[in-house]
Write a protein that holds these residues in place. Structure first.
Motif, PDB file in Angstrom:
ATOM      1  N   THR A 191       0.885  -1.282  -0.010  1.00 50.13           N
ATOM      2  CA  THR A 191      -0.012   0.010   0.092  1.00 50.13           C
ATOM      3  C   THR A 191       1.085   1.291   0.044  1.00 50.13           C
ATOM      4  OG1 THR A 191      -0.184  -0.232   2.436  1.00 50.13           O
ATOM      5  CG2 THR A 191      -1.967  -1.003   1.037  1.00 50.13           C
ATOM      6  N   ASP A 192       1.257   1.834  -1.197  1.00 48.66           N
ATOM      7  CA  ASP A 192       2.171   2.834  -1.527  1.00 48.66           C
ATOM      8  C   ASP A 192       1.794   4.270  -0.500  1.00 48.66           C
ATOM      9  OD1 ASP A 192       3.873   4.836  -2.509  1.00 48.66           O
ATOM     10  OD2 ASP A 192       3.759   3.580  -4.681  1.00 48.66           O
ATOM     11  N   GLY A 193       2.849   4.436   0.266  1.00 52.57           N
ATOM     12  CA  GLY A 193       2.493   5.755   0.918  1.00 52.57           C
ATOM     13  C   GLY A 193       1.575   5.587   2.104  1.00 52.57           C
ATOM     14  N   ILE A 224      11.966   6.074  -0.478  1.00 50.79           N
ATOM     15  CA  ILE A 224      11.068   6.440  -1.867  1.00 50.79           C
ATOM     16  C   ILE A 224      10.702   4.936  -2.410  1.00 50.79           C
ATOM     17  CG2 ILE A 224      11.918   8.988  -2.237  1.00 50.79           C
ATOM     18  CD1 ILE A 224      14.191   7.531  -4.068  1.00 50.79           C
ATOM     19  N   THR A 225       9.872   5.022  -3.313  1.00 52.72           N
ATOM     20  CA  THR A 225       9.077   4.198  -4.001  1.00 52.72           C
ATOM     21  C   THR A 225       9.873   2.925  -4.497  1.00 52.72           C
ATOM     22  OG1 THR A 225       7.243   5.567  -4.347  1.00 52.72           O
ATOM     23  CG2 THR A 225       7.176   3.428  -5.555  1.00 52.72           C
ATOM     24  N   LEU A 226      10.487   2.939  -5.567  1.00 53.80           N
ATOM     25  CA  LEU A 226      11.248   1.781  -6.153  1.00 53.80           C
ATOM     26  C   LEU A 226      12.357   1.428  -5.532  1.00 53.80           C
ATOM     27  CD1 LEU A 226      11.372   2.659 -10.118  1.00 53.80           C
ATOM     28  CD2 LEU A 226       9.807   1.029  -9.008  1.00 53.80           C
ATOM     29  N   SER A 272       0.573  -0.252 -10.085  1.00 52.25           N
ATOM     30  CA  SER A 272      -0.531   0.755 -10.573  1.00 52.25           C
ATOM     31  C   SER A 272       0.350   1.778 -10.868  1.00 52.25           C
ATOM     32  CB  SER A 272      -1.318   0.843  -9.363  1.00 52.25           C
ATOM     33  OG  SER A 272      -0.780   1.134  -8.007  1.00 52.25           O
ATOM     34  N   LYS A 273       1.807   1.858 -10.961  1.00 50.93           N
ATOM     35  CA  LYS A 273       2.540   2.779 -11.340  1.00 50.93           C
ATOM     36  C   LYS A 273       3.456   2.208 -12.629  1.00 50.93           C
ATOM     37  CE  LYS A 273       2.923   5.832  -7.285  1.00 50.93           C
ATOM     38  NZ  LYS A 273       4.057   5.854  -6.076  1.00 50.93           N
ATOM     39  N   SER A 274       3.460   3.181 -13.758  1.00 51.12           N
ATOM     40  CA  SER A 274       4.295   2.491 -15.023  1.00 51.12           C
ATOM     41  C   SER A 274       5.662   2.171 -14.567  1.00 51.12           C
ATOM     42  CB  SER A 274       4.185   3.548 -16.167  1.00 51.12           C
ATOM     43  OG  SER A 274       4.800   5.086 -15.610  1.00 51.12           O
ATOM     44  N   CYS A 303      -2.860   6.018  -1.644  1.00 53.53           N
ATOM     45  CA  CYS A 303      -2.665   6.876  -0.566  1.00 53.53           C
ATOM     46  C   CYS A 303      -1.449   7.760  -0.839  1.00 53.53           C
ATOM     47  CB  CYS A 303      -2.252   5.999   0.560  1.00 53.53           C
ATOM     48  SG  CYS A 303      -3.546   5.182   1.405  1.00 53.53           S
ATOM     49  N   ASP A 304      -0.295   7.157  -1.595  1.00 52.36           N
ATOM     50  CA  ASP A 304       0.725   7.846  -2.174  1.00 52.36           C
ATOM     51  C   ASP A 304       0.326   9.035  -3.138  1.00 52.36           C
ATOM     52  OD1 ASP A 304       3.900   8.314  -2.274  1.00 52.36           O
ATOM     53  OD2 ASP A 304       3.102   8.116  -4.587  1.00 52.36           O
ATOM     54  N   SER A 305      -0.337   8.902  -3.829  1.00 55.99           N
ATOM     55  CA  SER A 305      -0.901   9.851  -4.848  1.00 55.99           C
ATOM     56  C   SER A 305      -1.790  10.960  -4.260  1.00 55.99           C
ATOM     57  CB  SER A 305      -2.250   9.306  -5.848  1.00 55.99           C
ATOM     58  OG  SER A 305      -1.151   8.174  -6.797  1.00 55.99           O
ATOM     59  N   SER A 364       4.271  -1.095   3.449  1.00 54.18           N
ATOM     60  CA  SER A 364       4.166   0.024   2.487  1.00 54.18           C
ATOM     61  C   SER A 364       5.755   0.316   2.359  1.00 54.18           C
ATOM     62  CB  SER A 364       3.800   0.953   3.267  1.00 54.18           C
ATOM     63  OG  SER A 364       2.388   0.813   3.786  1.00 54.18           O
ATOM     64  N   ASP A 365       5.967   1.078   1.272  1.00 54.43           N
ATOM     65  CA  ASP A 365       7.288   1.486   0.806  1.00 54.43           C
ATOM     66  C   ASP A 365       7.696   2.751   1.559  1.00 54.43           C
ATOM     67  OD1 ASP A 365       5.189   2.943  -0.329  1.00 54.43           O
ATOM     68  OD2 ASP A 365       6.265   3.175  -2.242  1.00 54.43           O
ATOM     69  N   HIS A 366       6.857   3.511   2.203  1.00 49.83           N
ATOM     70  CA  HIS A 366       7.247   4.646   3.197  1.00 49.83           C
ATOM     71  C   HIS A 366       6.104   5.224   3.536  1.00 49.83           C
ATOM     72  CE1 HIS A 366       5.622   6.934  -0.388  1.00 49.83           C
ATOM     73  NE2 HIS A 366       6.353   6.082  -1.194  1.00 49.83           N
ATOM     74  N   GLY A 367       6.201   6.279   4.534  1.00 51.99           N
ATOM     75  CA  GLY A 367       4.931   7.048   4.865  1.00 51.99           C
ATOM     76  C   GLY A 367       4.981   8.161   4.182  1.00 51.99           C
ATOM     77  N   GLY A 402       5.456  15.035   0.965  1.00 54.01           N
ATOM     78  CA  GLY A 402       6.507  14.263   0.221  1.00 54.01           C
ATOM     79  C   GLY A 402       7.050  13.421   1.368  1.00 54.01           C
ATOM     80  N   HIS A 403       7.954  12.435   0.776  1.00 52.19           N
ATOM     81  CA  HIS A 403       8.492  11.296   1.998  1.00 52.19           C
ATOM     82  C   HIS A 403       9.876  11.120   1.543  1.00 52.19           C
ATOM     83  CE1 HIS A 403       8.039   8.769  -1.738  1.00 52.19           C
ATOM     84  NE2 HIS A 403       6.841   9.116  -1.883  1.00 52.19           N
ATOM     85  N   GLY A 404      10.511  12.143   0.884  1.00 56.66           N
ATOM     86  CA  GLY A 404      11.832  11.809   0.584  1.00 56.66           C
ATOM     87  C   GLY A 404      12.958  11.793   1.716  1.00 56.66           C
TER      88      GLY A 404
HETATM   89 ZN   LIG Z   1       5.697   5.115  -2.848  1.00 63.21          ZN
END
Ligand SMILES: [Zn+2]
Length: 345
Positions: A31-33, A71-73, A132-134, A197-199, A248-251, A258-260
């Protein structure tokens, strides 16, 4: 007489062959973010699916991302390879955009990066990635029929480690397709990525005020998880034999949207939920794993610290353990596959 016994024996053996032991399946959801405190604040009323998992499964609201990157990837690569981002055994993928033409995980790392997809596929299991992301094409490309490693385990199942790759920014459609697969031909190991959630966080901030766009999106994601749990139990192909791991990948932050910033606890604190047929129901994950993991408080300790927190990087090797498969070669997180999620090992 002899022939009767023989035919009875044959019939019995035939039955035994026709009813093989049902294999466990694993669905790993990112669940991204999604911040764990959002689930806590929504409670049973606002997040019934996550709270069902907390009752019927095991979880923590204090898991960790990678140490250096939030971050995501980079963090999804930690999940599938069970290694950190940097360091000699790290996966080294620090970009967070669509991969450049010709670029892939192994070329960037200057060494092959084994993954949970590869271990499962090489053992003859079916694998799937619903994204859900390219930019998740990174994984489809890195593990395709030319860049995936030759299968040296048992029968040759080929180099393409991800049998089914589906990308759709509409997560509702992604879930529809996944549920359809439960009814027809479920993969043994599936990863699902939900960007919602990230978007919303990037657009409106990770605002935990009741009724905020972020909290409403968290409710929507919870409803999607609920649909998936119901669908799993509705199909004889998945019922009572599917494990669900959600992390999740990050909060993310309210102010910066942002979350960087990897030193921010709101960025590196993530949820980790596990639901399945023999899960340690209602138990907190650190309590179940007191011998091997340590609750990090509000810190994100480096990888060489004794007593590691539970991380999203635990997911790959946990998934393989639940599939009764060995750890990812070269992995460093949960490499002993000692993260326990059942009441008794
Ligand atoms: Zn992410």
């Amino acid at each position: 007489m002899k022939s009767t016994i023989l035919s009875l024996l044959t019939a019995f053996l035939g039955l035994a062959v026709a009813a093989p032991a049902r294999a466990d399946r694993v669905l790993l959801i990112s669940t991204d973010g999604l911040r764990p405190d959002a689930i806590d604040q929504l409670g049973e009323a606002g997040a019934p699916a996550f709270h069902r998992i907390r009752r019927e499964g095991t979880y923590t609201s204090n898991a960790r991302t990678d140490v250096v990157y939030t971050i995501t990837l980079p963090n999804h690569t930690c999940m599938i390879a069970s290694v950190g981002v940097t360091g000699p055994q790290g996966h080294q993928w620090i970009s967070n955009t669509d991969p450049l033409l010709g670029q892939n995980l192994h070329r960037n790392r200057k060494a092959y990066l084994p993954s949970a997809f590869g271990v499962a596929h090489d053992h003859g299991l079916k694998t799937a990635l619903y994204a859900s992301k390219s930019k998740f094409s990174l994984y489809d490309t890195s593990y395709d029929e030319t860049r995936g490693a030759p299968d040296e385990t048992g029968p040759d199942n080929g180099r393409d480690k991800i049998d089914r790759y589906l990308m759709d920014e509409d997560t509702g459609k992604l879930i529809d397709a996944l549920i359809e697969s439960f009814r027809t031909e479920p993969a043994d190991f599936t990863m699902l990525h939900l960007r919602d959630c990230d978007s919303t966080g990037h657009k409106e901030g990770w605002d935990l005020t009741a009724g905020s766009p972020y909290m409403e999106t968290a409710k929507k994601v919870d409803a999607m998880i609920g649909r998936l749990l119901d669908a799993i139990q509705d199909s004889p192909l998945t019922k009572d034999q599917t494990w669900v791991i959600i992390t999740s990948d990050h909060g993310g932050l309210t102010l910066t949207k942002g979350h960087g910033e990897a030193k921010e606890s709101d960025n590196y604190t993530i949820p980790f939920h596990v639901w399945g047929p023999r899960a340690a129901a209602g138990k907190e994950l650190y309590a179940v794993n007191a011998a091997t993991r340590r609750d990090p408080g509000d810190q994100n300790p480096p990888y060489d610290t004794a007593g590691q927190p539970i991380r999203n990087g635990d997911a790959g090797n946990l998934a393989l353990r639940l599939l009764k498969l060995p750890a990812i070669p070269g992995s460093t997180i949960n490499a002993a596959q000692d993260l326990m999620v059942t009441a008794a090992p």
